[in-house]
Write a protein that holds these residues in place. Structure first.
Motif, mmCIF file in Angstrom:
data_model
loop_
_atom_site.group_PDB
_atom_site.id
_atom_site.type_symbol
_atom_site.label_atom_id
_atom_site.label_comp_id
_atom_site.label_asym_id
_atom_site.label_seq_id
_atom_site.Cartn_x
_atom_site.Cartn_y
_atom_site.Cartn_z
ATOM 1 N N MET A 173 0.973 -1.302 0.061
ATOM 2 C CA MET A 173 -0.086 0.077 -0.034
ATOM 3 C C MET A 173 0.740 1.364 0.026
ATOM 4 S SD MET A 173 -3.056 -1.054 2.626
ATOM 5 C CE MET A 173 -3.927 -2.486 2.305
ATOM 6 N N TYR A 174 1.742 1.226 0.816
ATOM 7 C CA TYR A 174 2.967 2.453 0.749
ATOM 8 C C TYR A 174 3.450 2.742 -0.641
ATOM 9 C CZ TYR A 174 6.298 5.674 2.455
ATOM 10 O OH TYR A 174 6.955 6.721 2.993
ATOM 11 N N LEU A 175 3.942 1.822 -1.099
ATOM 12 C CA LEU A 175 4.560 1.945 -2.369
ATOM 13 C C LEU A 175 3.765 2.187 -3.435
ATOM 14 C CD1 LEU A 175 7.219 0.736 -1.099
ATOM 15 C CD2 LEU A 175 7.524 -0.508 -3.172
ATOM 16 N N PHE A 176 2.352 1.577 -3.618
ATOM 17 C CA PHE A 176 1.656 2.012 -4.493
ATOM 18 C C PHE A 176 0.609 2.887 -4.670
ATOM 19 C CE2 PHE A 176 3.886 -2.462 -5.437
ATOM 20 C CZ PHE A 176 4.240 -2.288 -6.522
ATOM 21 N N HIS A 177 0.228 3.486 -3.451
ATOM 22 C CA HIS A 177 -1.041 4.280 -3.236
ATOM 23 C C HIS A 177 -0.846 5.685 -4.167
ATOM 24 C CE1 HIS A 177 1.562 6.273 -0.320
ATOM 25 N NE2 HIS A 177 0.772 7.413 -0.420
ATOM 26 N N LEU A 178 0.328 6.018 -4.220
ATOM 27 C CA LEU A 178 0.556 7.303 -5.194
ATOM 28 C C LEU A 178 0.319 7.010 -6.475
ATOM 29 C CD1 LEU A 178 3.317 9.347 -3.372
ATOM 30 C CD2 LEU A 178 0.580 9.823 -3.283
ATOM 31 N N ILE A 179 0.278 5.881 -6.889
ATOM 32 C CA ILE A 179 -0.055 5.579 -8.423
ATOM 33 C C ILE A 179 -1.521 5.769 -8.581
ATOM 34 C CG2 ILE A 179 -0.335 3.666 -10.048
ATOM 35 C CD1 ILE A 179 2.458 2.799 -9.648
ATOM 36 N N VAL A 180 -2.189 5.142 -7.444
ATOM 37 C CA VAL A 180 -3.874 5.285 -7.646
ATOM 38 C C VAL A 180 -3.968 6.816 -7.528
ATOM 39 C CG1 VAL A 180 -5.845 4.761 -6.171
ATOM 40 C CG2 VAL A 180 -3.871 2.817 -6.444
ATOM 41 N N LEU A 181 -3.492 7.444 -6.489
ATOM 42 C CA LEU A 181 -3.884 8.942 -6.243
ATOM 43 C C LEU A 181 -3.620 9.694 -7.399
ATOM 44 C CD1 LEU A 181 -5.092 10.875 -4.240
ATOM 45 C CD2 LEU A 181 -2.826 11.104 -3.092
ATOM 46 N N GLY A 182 -2.308 9.347 -8.209
ATOM 47 C CA GLY A 182 -1.917 10.165 -9.204
ATOM 48 C C GLY A 182 -2.832 10.051 -10.471
ATOM 49 N N LEU A 183 -3.599 8.748 -10.553
ATOM 50 C CA LEU A 183 -4.493 8.539 -11.678
ATOM 51 C C LEU A 183 -5.779 9.365 -11.296
ATOM 52 C CD1 LEU A 183 -3.786 4.924 -12.359
ATOM 53 C CD2 LEU A 183 -3.444 6.875 -13.972
ATOM 54 N N ILE A 184 -6.138 9.508 -9.991
ATOM 55 C CA ILE A 184 -7.094 10.282 -9.660
ATOM 56 C C ILE A 184 -7.003 11.809 -10.124
ATOM 57 C CG2 ILE A 184 -8.751 10.944 -7.688
ATOM 58 C CD1 ILE A 184 -8.406 8.222 -6.376
ATOM 59 N N LYS A 185 -5.767 12.074 -9.615
ATOM 60 C CA LYS A 185 -5.592 13.485 -9.965
ATOM 61 C C LYS A 185 -5.723 13.877 -11.463
ATOM 62 C CE LYS A 185 -2.160 15.394 -7.772
ATOM 63 N NZ LYS A 185 -0.933 15.724 -7.379
ATOM 64 N N VAL A 186 -5.211 12.876 -12.277
ATOM 65 C CA VAL A 186 -5.643 13.298 -13.841
ATOM 66 C C VAL A 186 -6.841 13.297 -14.220
ATOM 67 C CG1 VAL A 186 -5.059 11.800 -15.969
ATOM 68 C CG2 VAL A 186 -3.344 11.921 -14.310
ATOM 69 N N MET A 187 -7.844 12.520 -13.320
ATOM 70 C CA MET A 187 -9.063 12.446 -13.872
ATOM 71 C C MET A 187 -10.088 13.588 -13.164
ATOM 72 S SD MET A 187 -10.025 8.438 -14.067
ATOM 73 C CE MET A 187 -9.319 7.943 -12.490
ATOM 74 N N TYR A 188 -9.623 13.942 -11.801
ATOM 75 C CA TYR A 188 -10.224 14.989 -11.205
ATOM 76 C C TYR A 188 -9.153 15.937 -10.681
ATOM 77 C CZ TYR A 188 -14.261 11.971 -10.807
ATOM 78 O OH TYR A 188 -15.417 11.300 -11.143
ATOM 79 N N VAL A 189 -9.171 17.066 -11.312
ATOM 80 C CA VAL A 189 -8.221 18.144 -11.048
ATOM 81 C C VAL A 189 -8.566 18.715 -9.652
ATOM 82 C CG1 VAL A 189 -7.240 20.462 -11.700
ATOM 83 C CG2 VAL A 189 -7.883 18.846 -13.523
ATOM 84 N N PRO A 190 -7.569 18.691 -8.671
ATOM 85 C CA PRO A 190 -7.855 19.016 -7.214
ATOM 86 C C PRO A 190 -8.579 20.342 -7.068
ATOM 87 C CG PRO A 190 -5.755 17.980 -7.553
ATOM 88 C CD PRO A 190 -6.431 18.114 -8.788
ATOM 89 N N LYS A 191 -8.280 21.307 -7.942
ATOM 90 C CA LYS A 191 -8.602 22.759 -7.687
ATOM 91 C C LYS A 191 -10.202 23.031 -8.176
ATOM 92 C CE LYS A 191 -4.049 25.200 -8.338
ATOM 93 N NZ LYS A 191 -3.446 26.360 -8.987
#
Length: 373
Positions: A306-324
């Motif tokens: 989970m520690y190693l791969f969670h930012l891959i999941v979060l990075g893909l979410i950021k691509v689809m949903y721009v945080p701002k």
């Protein structure tokens, strides 16, 4: 044999890290999690100091490495260097290589979170980033150039752990027969607050990411394992002690941002974590676990993945949903999605990739002890 309470602590630690990293791009104070508690949004109290979760990981790692060595060999001075390194390689390298391959592949598609950035205005080549990741100095790269690659930045803590463990068996052989090993650990613990004081509040993050900023947590874990071998406490004192330690850790966790008090707070949190681990291992394993314990133990068993791969999941979410431009209701939905996808992905990697490879590497390369007639 796994100790379920250690896995529960790992589960808590990784959840704190996940919430911390999610809250950085998707601020949760404008959601219902932003309800005021003691004058602060609940989301801020829970998420801002997720780095303490990494401190807890360091203490657990130091404890387990030392305890397992003592259980296998009987004494630190009798450590089998080859088998020690094979175990480390078998556990660490498969997931590390997979992470690098996944980030590289996603970067080939031009996805921003998986490409190198230049937060300090200085471009760092991707090849150098990979080299730092595979040779355990990603933390130094981040200190010098900033968080140059979003998804690979988590490897700063792996760099700290593995450099410590490169030296661990050698130190055991040289110093393990005397009190010098304990004196070495104490010197590492004493030096860390001083080192952090030299870099307190720096934008480089050296007070968090440097080897000497974090070695104290691992060393405290090592000392705790040595102490647990010699000392035990009566059962009637364990539950009150655990309750008190958890309360103190929660108070320190929610106190102020870690950046403001890192000089002393990281060491204090590590000491409280070590005391909690010491109390947890005093009790016998329980057969019928509460649902809370089962869930967090399951998460803790896969916390490395989970520690190693969670930012891959979060990075893909950021691509689809721009945080701002993400709405408050969407943030809650995304948080749940982020956690569930991270859990599922990590389970799949652990079950079908990292655990099988771990076993195969150990079976092929470890030296087995001769059987006594």
């Amino acid at each position: 044999m796994r100790h379920y309470k250690i896995d529960v602590l790992r589960g808590v630690a990784i959840i704190l890290v996940l919430l911390h990293h999610f809250n950085i791009p998707y601020k949760l104070q404008d959601t219902w999690l932003g309800i005021s508690v003691l004058g602060e949004p609940l989301s801020t109290l829970v998420a801002r100091n997720g780095n303490y979760g990494v401190t807890l990981f360091f203490v657990i790692s130091g404890f387990l490495i030392t305890q397992h060595t003592l259980n296998r060999e009987g004494a630190l001075s009798r450590i089998n260097i080859r088998n020690f390194y094979v175990r480390r390689i078998a556990r660490i390298v498969p997931c590390l290589v997979l992470l690098v391959l996944m980030v590289t592949l996603l970067g080939c598609f031009g996805l921003q979170p998986f490409l190198n950035q230049a937060p300090t205005g200085i471009h760092v080549s991707y090849s150098l980033t990979i080299f730092a990741a595979l040779t355990f100095w990603m933390n130094l790269l981040i200190i010098e150039y900033g968080w140059v690659n979003y998804a690979l930045g988590v490897l700063w803590s792996l760099s700290v752990e593995e450099v410590f463990y490169l030296a661990f068996p050698i130190l055991c052989l040289i110093l393990g027969k005397s009190k010098l090993f304990i004196l070495f650990l104490i010197s590492v613990i004493a030096y860390a607050p001083y080192f952090r004081s030299l870099h307190a509040g720096e934008e480089s993050g050296a007070y968090l990411y440097h080897y000497f900023s974090s070695f104290d947590g691992i060393a405290i874990g090592c000392l705790t394992a040595l102490l647990a071998q010699k000392i035990s406490i009566r059962f009637i004192y364990i539950k009150p002690a655990i309750f008190s330690l958890v309360a103190l850790m929660m108070a320190l966790y929610g106190y102020v941002p870690i950046k403001e008090v890192s000089t002393w707070s990281i060491s204090v949190f590590a000491l409280l974590s070590a005391a909690l681990i010491f109390c947890c291992v005093q009790q016998q394993q329980v057969q019928n676990l509460a649902i809370f314990h089962r869930v967090f133990a399951w998460i803790g068993e896969r916390s490395y993945e989970m520690y190693l791969f969670h930012l891959i999941v979060l990075g893909l979410i950021k691509v689809m949903y721009v945080p701002k431009t993400t709405l408050p209701d969407q943030k809650i939905m995304l948080l749940v999605t982020f956690l569930m996808v991270t859990f599922i992905l990590s389970w799949l990697i652990e079950k079908y990739y990292s655990s099988p490879l771990n076993q195969k590497i150990r079976q092929k390369w470890m030296v087995k002890k001769p059987q006594m007639d």
